[in-house]
Design an enzyme around this catalytic site. Sequence first.
Site, short mmCIF file in Angstrom:
data_model
loop_
_atom_site.label_atom_id
_atom_site.label_comp_id
_atom_site.label_asym_id
_atom_site.label_seq_id
_atom_site.Cartn_x
_atom_site.Cartn_y
_atom_site.Cartn_z
N LYS A 1 28.28 39.36 49.86
CA LYS A 1 28.50 40.68 50.45
C LYS A 1 27.82 41.76 49.61
O LYS A 1 28.18 42.01 48.47
CB LYS A 1 29.99 41.01 50.50
CG LYS A 1 30.23 42.29 51.31
CD LYS A 1 31.58 42.93 51.04
CE LYS A 1 31.55 43.97 49.97
NZ LYS A 1 30.75 45.16 50.29
N GLU B 1 31.19 40.60 36.18
CA GLU B 1 30.23 41.44 35.45
C GLU B 1 30.61 42.88 35.75
O GLU B 1 30.40 43.36 36.86
CB GLU B 1 28.81 41.18 35.96
CG GLU B 1 28.32 39.75 35.82
CD GLU B 1 27.87 39.41 34.41
OE1 GLU B 1 27.85 40.31 33.55
OE2 GLU B 1 27.55 38.24 34.17
N CYS C 1 24.64 49.35 34.66
CA CYS C 1 25.89 48.95 34.00
C CYS C 1 25.73 48.99 32.49
O CYS C 1 26.65 49.34 31.77
CB CYS C 1 26.27 47.56 34.45
SG CYS C 1 24.92 46.40 34.34
#
Length: 484
Positions: free
Chosen positions: A189, A263, A297
């Site tokens: 997704k 993560e 990130c």
Amino acid sequence: MAKKQIKGWDYSPAPESTSHIDLKKRYDLYINGEWVKPSSKKYFKTINPANEELLAEVAHANEKDVDKAVKAARKAYNEVWSKTSPSERAKYIFRIARLMQERSREFAVIESLDAGKTIRESRDVDVPLACNHFFYNAGWADKLEFAFPNRKIESLGVAGQIIPWNFPLLMAAWKIAPALATGNTVVLKPAETTPLTALKLAEIIHDSGLPPGVVNIVTGYGDTGAAIVNHEDVDKIAFTGSTGVGKIIQKAVAGTNKKTTLELGGKSANIIMDDAPLDQAVEGIINGIFFNQGHVCCAGSRLFVQESVYDKVIEKLKHRMNSLIVGDPLDKNTDIGAINSKEQLDIINGYLKIGKDEGVEMYQSTCDIPGNGFYCRPTLVLNVAQSSRLVQEEIFGPVLAIQTFRTVDEVIQKANNTPFGLAAGVWTDKGSRIFNLTTKLRAGVVWANTYNKFDPASPFGGYKESGFGREGGLHGLEGYLKMN
Ligand code: NAP
Ligand code: MG
């Protein structure tokens, strides 16, 4: 379009063409090798954050659709993929990599349109790296017994994979390539605001002749991801996203047999020692936080500068920052593109307001920004206290919190004083200092005299609230295998 004026330099606009882009008005779900309408009958819009124009409508998968996708993945696993020889698996993965490479311009432009990231990055970083992840994992598919000698290895079954909006195609590649190489089937997704390159990837996967059901792409938001996580016939959850959602997922899989990798977010420290090559370091700092609008990130969002070089570094940083061009992501001159969504821009502006209310010193570049679309000027937060929310929390935008230090021990203590532990950077001339710092920083990746360098062969992942499990390299394959 107006010319861009930078310190006496004129840059004429250099927009990448969109004439070769073929986007459908409406996208359905890719399940069992077919495009199927969502049983919710609902579609949502994905827009271009650079100008707020509609790009396409995309199907919203509900629980029923997710169930259909998981059933297709299970059937494909049982009847086809688990019986496909490793060398055959490798051929399909290799073919996907080649097809993506052939259509790399199209992927790069669509990524920039849908996500707001600069064409320079999507063209030079996202798409080539995504191809390389498929190439790399194709190489391992028939060599797993050498990758893990003297171990009995088995695939897990159906992998449910949920990805964020900051590197949409690259994250899809990080997830799908190792899952296929190790013999698993997939339900993936993409994020609500950036579904288009995953849907283009579905087209390529289809063209590659991969057996139906081996990879299924379900778009949606809100309940879609949760439906994957909670489906009882999913054997593995691979999630990349925020720490908040990561915690919800970990609770949801507790007590089940689902293997999980998370993560999550970060607040990574970039450390400049007084002996560092300062110009090179400043370029690295700029790259570390302003690359991809700070939607990274592992962005170097906290900067620690040794006191004796503080004034010099700040002067150089401001100077360099004022030469950055913020604007149209499709212009090849642009350094900082659009913020991914209105919601994310509001979050970033909320943090800037917190900074103002806290009375911290802030410096924003003086560049022009377009009148519509979502943009944020690169911002420095100077001499900010450790207790500030701008230091503690992930902002996920082009905002750099700067602190000073005197000794190595002090900076190690300060850099580690965060709930996160994804990455760090160290800038110094001395190898011994690099080794000292890199062994003591509690972060999954530590770069020395560089930043934001990625390679499919090197594992990536976090400490503490930045998650667990590794993606990339051999470690990335391990997350998709049972080992005895
Ligand atoms: P997010 O809000 O956590 O969303 C990530 C994905 O999870 C999206 O596809 C989202 O779907 C889905 N989701 C939302 N709620 C869910 C639930 N309850 N159950 C299952 N899935 C759910 O994160 P984001 O804002 O997209 O991405 C930014 C975050 O990702 C940052 O914190 C960043 O640090 C992190 N990130 C980490 C890494 C890493 O490797 N460590 C890499 C990239 C990004 P919808 O949004 O479509 O509803
Ligand atoms: Mg979009």
